[in-house]
Design a protein around this motif. Structure first.
Motif, PDB file in Angstrom:
ATOM      1  N   ASP A  68     -31.398   6.708 -49.289  1.00 35.11           N
ATOM      2  CA  ASP A  68     -32.206   5.636 -49.875  1.00 35.11           C
ATOM      3  C   ASP A  68     -32.253   4.465 -48.892  1.00 35.11           C
ATOM      4  N   PRO A  69     -33.414   4.187 -48.294  1.00 32.32           N
ATOM      5  CA  PRO A  69     -33.489   3.104 -47.302  1.00 32.32           C
ATOM      6  C   PRO A  69     -33.221   1.722 -47.877  1.00 32.32           C
ATOM      7  N   THR A  70     -33.324   1.555 -49.194  1.00 23.02           N
ATOM      8  CA  THR A  70     -33.062   0.240 -49.791  1.00 23.02           C
ATOM      9  C   THR A  70     -31.575  -0.025 -50.003  1.00 23.02           C
ATOM     10  N   HIS A  71     -30.743   0.991 -49.845  1.00 25.39           N
ATOM     11  CA  HIS A  71     -29.315   0.816 -50.132  1.00 25.39           C
ATOM     12  C   HIS A  71     -28.629  -0.056 -49.086  1.00 25.39           C
ATOM     13  N   ASN A  72     -29.152  -0.038 -47.868  1.00 26.37           N
ATOM     14  CA  ASN A  72     -28.531  -0.797 -46.775  1.00 26.37           C
ATOM     15  C   ASN A  72     -29.185  -2.153 -46.554  1.00 26.37           C
ATOM     16  N   ASP A  73     -30.306  -2.423 -47.204  1.00 24.11           N
ATOM     17  CA  ASP A  73     -31.124  -3.580 -46.859  1.00 24.11           C
ATOM     18  C   ASP A  73     -31.390  -4.422 -48.107  1.00 24.11           C
ATOM     19  N   ASP A  74     -30.802  -5.613 -48.161  1.00 24.33           N
ATOM     20  CA  ASP A  74     -30.969  -6.478 -49.325  1.00 24.33           C
ATOM     21  C   ASP A  74     -32.420  -6.906 -49.526  1.00 24.33           C
ATOM     22  N   GLU A  75     -33.112  -7.244 -48.429  1.00 20.79           N
ATOM     23  CA  GLU A  75     -34.497  -7.713 -48.538  1.00 20.79           C
ATOM     24  C   GLU A  75     -35.420  -6.594 -48.997  1.00 20.79           C
ATOM     25  N   PHE A  86     -19.115  -3.006 -48.130  1.00 20.10           N
ATOM     26  CA  PHE A  86     -20.286  -2.129 -48.222  1.00 20.10           C
ATOM     27  C   PHE A  86     -19.784  -0.720 -48.513  1.00 20.10           C
ATOM     28  N   MET A  87     -20.431  -0.030 -49.464  1.00 22.63           N
ATOM     29  CA  MET A  87     -20.017   1.319 -49.832  1.00 22.63           C
ATOM     30  C   MET A  87     -21.232   2.214 -50.088  1.00 22.63           C
ATOM     31  N   GLN A  88     -21.030   3.520 -49.905  1.00 22.23           N
ATOM     32  CA  GLN A  88     -22.021   4.520 -50.241  1.00 22.23           C
ATOM     33  C   GLN A  88     -21.742   5.065 -51.645  1.00 22.23           C
ATOM     34  N   VAL A  89     -22.784   5.585 -52.297  1.00 24.41           N
ATOM     35  CA  VAL A  89     -22.664   6.042 -53.682  1.00 24.41           C
ATOM     36  C   VAL A  89     -23.426   7.352 -53.866  1.00 24.41           C
ATOM     37  N   GLY A 108     -25.686  -1.534 -51.494  1.00 19.30           N
ATOM     38  CA  GLY A 108     -24.270  -1.233 -51.354  1.00 19.30           C
ATOM     39  C   GLY A 108     -23.441  -2.404 -50.898  1.00 19.30           C
ATOM     40  N   ASN A 109     -24.074  -3.570 -50.753  1.00 15.75           N
ATOM     41  CA  ASN A 109     -23.360  -4.755 -50.279  1.00 15.75           C
ATOM     42  C   ASN A 109     -22.767  -5.540 -51.448  1.00 15.75           C
ATOM     43  N   ASN A 110     -21.525  -5.919 -51.303  1.00 17.73           N
ATOM     44  CA  ASN A 110     -20.862  -6.768 -52.288  1.00 17.73           C
ATOM     45  C   ASN A 110     -20.283  -7.969 -51.557  1.00 17.73           C
ATOM     46  N   GLU A 111     -20.868  -9.138 -51.773  1.00 16.69           N
ATOM     47  CA  GLU A 111     -20.439 -10.327 -51.036  1.00 16.69           C
ATOM     48  C   GLU A 111     -19.191 -10.958 -51.633  1.00 16.69           C
ATOM     49  N   SER A 141     -26.018   8.265 -40.593  1.00 18.14           N
ATOM     50  CA  SER A 141     -24.720   8.908 -40.414  1.00 18.14           C
ATOM     51  C   SER A 141     -23.643   7.927 -39.977  1.00 18.14           C
ATOM     52  N   GLY A 142     -24.057   6.784 -39.420  1.00 18.43           N
ATOM     53  CA  GLY A 142     -23.079   5.801 -38.984  1.00 18.43           C
ATOM     54  C   GLY A 142     -22.867   4.672 -39.972  1.00 18.43           C
ATOM     55  N   ALA A 143     -23.489   4.771 -41.156  1.00 16.50           N
ATOM     56  CA  ALA A 143     -23.388   3.695 -42.146  1.00 16.50           C
ATOM     57  C   ALA A 143     -22.122   3.863 -42.982  1.00 16.50           C
ATOM     58  N   PHE A 144     -20.982   3.710 -42.331  1.00 18.14           N
ATOM     59  CA  PHE A 144     -19.707   3.862 -43.027  1.00 18.14           C
ATOM     60  C   PHE A 144     -19.416   2.630 -43.882  1.00 18.14           C
ATOM     61  N   GLY A 145     -18.761   2.866 -44.994  1.00 19.02           N
ATOM     62  CA  GLY A 145     -18.330   1.766 -45.827  1.00 19.02           C
ATOM     63  C   GLY A 145     -17.234   0.972 -45.149  1.00 19.02           C
ATOM     64  N   GLN A 146     -17.155  -0.288 -45.503  1.00 19.02           N
ATOM     65  CA  GLN A 146     -16.142  -1.138 -44.894  1.00 19.02           C
ATOM     66  C   GLN A 146     -15.860  -2.335 -45.789  1.00 19.02           C
ATOM     67  N   VAL A 147     -14.662  -2.867 -45.617  1.00 17.35           N
ATOM     68  CA  VAL A 147     -14.267  -4.093 -46.298  1.00 17.35           C
ATOM     69  C   VAL A 147     -13.963  -5.123 -45.230  1.00 17.35           C
ATOM     70  N   SER A 148     -14.655  -6.254 -45.286  1.00 20.21           N
ATOM     71  CA  SER A 148     -14.493  -7.279 -44.264  1.00 20.21           C
ATOM     72  C   SER A 148     -13.119  -7.929 -44.349  1.00 20.21           C
ATOM     73  N   ASP A 149     -12.550  -8.229 -43.184  1.00 13.82           N
ATOM     74  CA  ASP A 149     -11.292  -8.972 -43.123  1.00 13.82           C
ATOM     75  C   ASP A 149     -11.518 -10.475 -43.207  1.00 13.82           C
ATOM     76  N   ASP A 150     -12.776 -10.885 -43.065  1.00 11.63           N
ATOM     77  CA  ASP A 150     -13.136 -12.303 -43.118  1.00 11.63           C
ATOM     78  C   ASP A 150     -13.205 -12.755 -44.567  1.00 11.63           C
ATOM     79  N   GLN A 151     -12.385 -13.705 -44.951  1.00 10.52           N
ATOM     80  CA  GLN A 151     -12.364 -14.193 -46.326  1.00 10.52           C
ATOM     81  C   GLN A 151     -13.125 -15.501 -46.501  1.00 10.52           C
ATOM     82  N   SER A 152     -14.059 -15.766 -45.615  1.00  8.35           N
ATOM     83  CA  SER A 152     -14.887 -16.972 -45.749  1.00  8.35           C
ATOM     84  C   SER A 152     -16.241 -16.591 -46.329  1.00  8.35           C
ATOM     85  N   GLY A 153     -16.228 -15.822 -47.425  1.00 10.10           N
ATOM     86  CA  GLY A 153     -17.449 -15.339 -48.036  1.00 10.10           C
ATOM     87  C   GLY A 153     -18.220 -16.431 -48.740  1.00 10.10           C
ATOM     88  N   GLU A 154     -19.338 -16.034 -49.359  1.00 15.93           N
ATOM     89  CA  GLU A 154     -20.208 -17.003 -50.009  1.00 15.93           C
ATOM     90  C   GLU A 154     -19.572 -17.576 -51.269  1.00 15.93           C
TER      91      GLU A 154
END
Length: 345
Positions: A173-180, A136-139, A232-235, A115-128
């Motif tokens: 879906d437990p895999t949606h939040n966890d890349d590994e 991160f977004m829900q679908v 749901g992660n987009n780097e 319930s606390g897994a809200f989508g967000q867009v990072s303000d940090d622009q030092s991405g990979e």
């Protein structure tokens, strides 16, 4: 009569737009109007006899094989006409609020888990990748075989006959939040994190912009970014339109990998659907339903294959208003089938 009543119910339920169905300020949305919000020319081109184009509508297509003017099926026995078109049978919405369903008028349910897994867009622009941000977004995925319910095209055997449903939601879906954890489902994706594999995404993006993506480069989603991990992660967040289309693509790839989404194009699909673990990206086209319907044609087209740059379609989609991070899409799937009468029909 049952089919007529179902079609009438669908039109009554979905042709009228609506504001949020509850008083939750975090969850906004509207029901898609199937008359005005869907670019129905995406169904085209419609081909008969393997190669004869009945209607084109200026829309794009790719050669899915087979030029025979007749077709045969053995179970049930049938002699028919090879038919090809693009079928709208699914929708997705991408949202920042877990349990929010923008395409259901903004209904929000108490999810209990995540319930606390809200989508967000990072303000940090030092991405990979360069100076991009992460997000991160829900679908949510909807089954909506509108053509079958409305009896709009051909015979029933060529259409998705599933009922309207919501078979997959990311917050459950437990895999949606966890890349590994997601990588366990697609171990074949691990070798494609190097620079050479990443560089191949450019070729896929160019191909998708000119026509359709390259199925051989299955680890890339063209201009959307990395296909994997299927989370749901987009780097490399560039815009909400880009991220939302990437998330829609990943959901389809995930369901293919799980064996729950089957393909419907090519000679193998003439008589039945068939499993395809590594998704061929060419078989899907998207058109936006929310927040602004993608009904204005650009270069004669109003739907896009996977991986095409959204730079021309995302105008006026990120407005400073509640729900500005929520997007919804109609999914058109390439359908090749043997259209004809079977015993008992």
């Amino acid at each position: 009569m049952k089919k007529l009543l179902a079609a009438f119910g669908l039109l009554i339920g979905m042709c009228f737009t609506s504001s949020a169905a509850n008083a939750d300020a975090l969850c906004q949305g509207k029901f898609p109007n199937l008359i005005t919000d869907v670019c129905w020319s995406c169904v085209m081109p419609i081909k008969l006899f393997g190669s004869t184009t009945l209607l084109s509508g200026g829309q794009e297509d790719f050669d899915s094989g087979g030029n025979s003017p007749v077709c045969f099926c053995d179970n049930p026995p049938k002699v028919g006409i090879p038919t090809s078109f693009w079928e709208m049978d699914m929708m997705t919405d991408v949202t920042a609020v877990p349990g929010c369903f923008p395409l259901l008028g903004g209904v929000r349910v108490n999810v209990g888990v995540n319930s606390g897994a809200f989508g967000q867009v990072s303000d940090d622009q030092s991405g990979e990748i360069g100076s991009t941000r992460a997000s991160f977004m829900q679908v949510n995925l909807y089954i909506n075989p509108a053509l079958y319910v409305m009896g709009a095209i051909l015979d029933d055997s060529c259409l998705d006959q599933r009922g309207i449903d919501i078979p997959w939601v990311s917050f459950a879906d437990p895999t949606h939040n966890d890349d590994e954890l997601s990588g366990i489902m697609t171990p074949y994706a691990f070798p494609f994190g190097g620079m050479v594999a990443i560089g191949a995404m450019s070729a896929d993006a160019v191909a998708a912009t000119a026509g359709f993506p390259l199925p051989e480069i299955f680890w890339a989603a063209g201009a959307y970014g990395h296909m994997y991990p299927l989370t749901g992660n987009n780097e490399a967040h560039l815009s909400m339109e880009q991220t939302a289309r990437l998330q829609t693509t990943r959901v389809l790839a995930k369901l293919h990998a799980a064996g729950t989404q089957w393909s419907a194009f090519g000679s193998d699909a003439m008589c039945r659907y068939y499993p395809q673990i590594i998704m061929d990206k060419r078989q899907y086209k998207f058109t936006r339903l929310y927040p602004t319907p993608q009904t204005v044609k650009i270069n004669g087209k109003c739907c896009d294959p996977i991986g095409r740059s959204p730079i021309l379609t995302q105008t006026n989609t990120e407005l400073p208003m509640p729900g500005w991070r929520d997007f919804g899409y109609a999914i058109f799937r390439k359908r090749d089938c043997c259209s004809g009468a079977t015993p008992g029909h």
